[in-house]
Scaffold this active site. Sequence first.
Site, PDB file in Angstrom:
ATOM      1  CE  LYS A  36      14.098  34.450 -32.628  1.00  0.00           C
ATOM      2  NZ  LYS A  36      15.276  33.479 -32.080  1.00  0.00           N
ATOM      3  CG  ASN A  37      17.304  34.438 -35.281  1.00  0.00           C
ATOM      4  OD1 ASN A  37      17.098  34.698 -33.804  1.00  0.00           O
ATOM      5  ND2 ASN A  37      16.807  33.312 -35.866  1.00  0.00           N
ATOM      6  CB  CYS A  74      14.785  26.268 -29.231  1.00  0.00           C
ATOM      7  SG  CYS A  74      14.198  27.774 -29.756  1.00  0.00           S
ATOM      8  NE  ARG A  78      19.949  25.514 -30.690  1.00  0.00           N
ATOM      9  CZ  ARG A  78      19.289  26.631 -31.065  1.00  0.00           C
ATOM     10  NH1 ARG A  78      17.963  26.715 -30.499  1.00  0.00           N
ATOM     11  NH2 ARG A  78      19.694  27.706 -31.436  1.00  0.00           N
ATOM     12  CG  ASP A  94      14.740  29.628 -37.827  1.00  0.00           C
ATOM     13  OD1 ASP A  94      15.723  30.491 -37.584  1.00  0.00           O
ATOM     14  OD2 ASP A  94      15.250  28.323 -37.074  1.00  0.00           O
ATOM     15  NE  ARG A 121      12.694  31.659 -26.410  1.00  0.00           N
ATOM     16  CZ  ARG A 121      13.608  30.955 -26.996  1.00  0.00           C
ATOM     17  NH1 ARG A 121      13.220  29.622 -27.022  1.00  0.00           N
ATOM     18  NH2 ARG A 121      14.825  31.356 -27.533  1.00  0.00           N
TER      19      ARG A 121
END
Length: 436
Positions: A23-24, A118, A123, A307, A399
């Site tokens: 995903k990232n 998130c 952030r 994560d 997600r």
Amino acid sequence: MADAFLVRGGASLHGSLPVNGAKNSALKLIAAALLAEGRTTIANVPAIADIDAMLDVARHLGAEVGRDGDGTVTLDVPGEVGTATPPELVRRLRASIVVLGPLVARHGRARLAMPGGCNLGSRNIDLHLAGLSRMGAEVTYGPDYVEARADELVGAAIELPFASVGATENLLLAAVTARGRTRIINAAREPEIADLATMLCRMGARIEGVGSPELVVDGVDRLAPTHHAVVGDRIEAGTFAVAAALTGGDVTLTGVDPEHLRLALDKLAAAGVDVSGDAAAGLRLRAPGPLRGTDIATLPYPGFPTDLQPQLLVLLSQARGTSMLTENVFDGRFSIVAHLRAMGADIDLEGHHAIVRGPTALRGCEVIATDLRQGAALVLAGLVADGETVVADPHHVDRGYADFAGRLRALGADVERADAARARTPGGLPRAVLGP
Ligand code: EPZ
């Protein structure tokens, strides 16, 4: 319909599972495609909600988007892409801030709503903006938007006070067509960044130092569209590795490079998990005996990945002894602790340390997902809890994990995605005490 994961503990996981594309990485590869007019194709893209959101951003900016059944995304990018993204899109996905660099690079300006995503403490995007300013962009922002303008981006030496993944990616995407040389010092080194750099080089970018703390980019006039396949998702792999370890199973994960989660695997081995295999044969995890406690501190890559922190908290709660897990990357990432305590875990928080005493028996409970990794970890806790666990707000997990229940079921877990009212003991479950 109160959609939820219904998890019944007791099964141990066995079998082989292909890991999805990361995903990232995929999110940023879609942003990179916007840098070149023409057709870029990206293979091994995971079927997850964050990707849907990022493709909506690309569509809004003018790209024509196609998706086939086996995870290949096609982006037909026009000569002129848009320069603004609507708030409702950007708020769905914090990572969409990564289009800032490409839009300023291509059209000299970009206006984005402030990012959502998130809720992991504060952030910021100050490092993204400071770096773009160093490259000549004029950055202004209000309570709910950020705007950057530059007639031309000029290469600069940019030192990051923290090896920020997003800032490294945004600045890399801005630097590849800037005039002259850009050095990103103290750059993040995550494998997803190497994946992005690989695709950019295929598009004609000139990048040195990939995988090192300093990226050196010599700007080129234009980039060409390309084809690229997304690297395997080390965090999805780590999540299933913890599931195998927790349940005393024997699971082989294919499509991921074990070197991309080496430290996490070393910690699983220290906890008594038998780790073997390689990228070609697959990563094999077995947990024949009791788990042992171990200490963990999250850090930017190659350090232990933040994560996987909630998932490891679950594992440490089932390991013998006292363990300390220190979260160094985010200042608000212990939301799972209140829910694990409600299930019976013995965890104390002291600042950014979690002290875990185990093993403790976990009991089925109604808990609530608050972000994607915490939600996935609560499902893992349900795999070893006595009775049934209901994980509400499962959309957080969607997600980042495609068909999480189905993929766990394929390994033997008793997990289904259904209306919470179908819980075998509806209402009888003690609701989690939602602590800080
Ligand atoms: C990426 O987030 C990942 N998300 C995160 O994964 C991951 O946890 C994180 O990197 C660290 O590995 C995506 O790639 C889409 P950072 P990002 O910039 O880029 C502070 C998941 O579960 N910071 O390295 O936002 C920030 O506040 C998600 O898949 C600033 O202060 O991470 C945070 O405390 C969660 N100013 C820390 O650095 C900035 O300008 C890490 O942020 C940027 C960051």
